[in-house]
Scaffold this motif. Sequence first.
Motif, short mmCIF file in Angstrom:
data_model
loop_
_atom_site.label_atom_id
_atom_site.label_comp_id
_atom_site.label_asym_id
_atom_site.label_seq_id
_atom_site.Cartn_x
_atom_site.Cartn_y
_atom_site.Cartn_z
N PRO A 181 0.81 -1.23 0.00
CA PRO A 181 0.00 0.00 0.00
C PRO A 181 0.84 1.28 0.00
O PRO A 181 0.48 2.25 -0.68
CB PRO A 181 -0.82 -0.10 1.29
N ARG A 182 1.97 1.27 0.74
CA ARG A 182 2.81 2.48 0.76
C ARG A 182 3.40 2.75 -0.63
O ARG A 182 3.43 3.88 -1.10
CB ARG A 182 3.97 2.35 1.76
N ARG A 192 2.26 1.81 -3.45
CA ARG A 192 1.17 2.20 -4.34
C ARG A 192 0.82 3.68 -4.18
O ARG A 192 0.57 4.38 -5.16
CB ARG A 192 -0.06 1.37 -3.98
N GLU A 193 0.80 4.13 -2.90
CA GLU A 193 0.49 5.54 -2.63
C GLU A 193 1.58 6.47 -3.15
O GLU A 193 1.30 7.50 -3.74
CB GLU A 193 0.55 5.78 -1.10
N LEU A 194 2.83 6.08 -2.86
CA LEU A 194 3.94 7.01 -3.08
C LEU A 194 4.49 6.95 -4.50
O LEU A 194 5.04 7.94 -4.98
CB LEU A 194 5.08 6.72 -2.08
N PRO A 228 3.14 5.90 -7.99
CA PRO A 228 2.13 5.41 -8.95
C PRO A 228 2.74 4.74 -10.18
O PRO A 228 2.09 3.89 -10.79
CB PRO A 228 1.35 6.68 -9.33
N GLU A 272 2.55 0.94 -9.99
CA GLU A 272 1.22 0.35 -9.78
C GLU A 272 1.10 -1.06 -10.39
O GLU A 272 0.64 -2.00 -9.75
CB GLU A 272 0.16 1.29 -10.39
#
Length: 166
Positions: A58-59, A61-63, A65, A68
């Motif tokens: 998740p980190r 993915r957030e930071l 892109p 992804e």
Amino acid sequence: MSTDAIVLLKHDHQEIRKVFGEFEQAGANAHALKGRLVDRMIELLTVHTFIENEVMYPRVRELLPQLEADVLESYEEHHVADVLVLELAGMKPDHPRFDAKTTVLIENVRHHIEEEEGDWFPQVREALGRKALQEIGAEMLEARAKAPHRPSQPGALKKTIDAVFA
Ligand SMILES: [Fe+2]
Ligand SMILES: [Fe+2]
């Protein structure tokens, strides 16, 4: 001790690989030994998958892109491994399919680890740098303290299922 996220994950990978090697060295009829080694694999993989699914993926993915697609592919690879782990957790080591199932698990996880270590973890290191990786690692250590150790425990498969059906 370093809390660098990638260092921590690679350390887990080493431990997992070691048990894989021990399984492959065990004799065809060493059912009790292979049963214990698969138990150990299940535990290591359940904890490792949990901290990657809960924190690392998740980190990233957030930071980042741009990664992804790599993260989504990783969720799918974890999902395949989860299915095999779940089946092995309920299978006796002298079952005719036990060795074959374990071999396929080993092949899949080795491939997955190679992609993480050889392909996208280096890109994460490059993009995030030391400080962010230490923060993510500290968060992973917290997650590890409450991680399930067996696939039947709460939370073990949740993130993968969320990722697949979201
Ligand atoms: Fe992974
Ligand atoms: Fe991993």
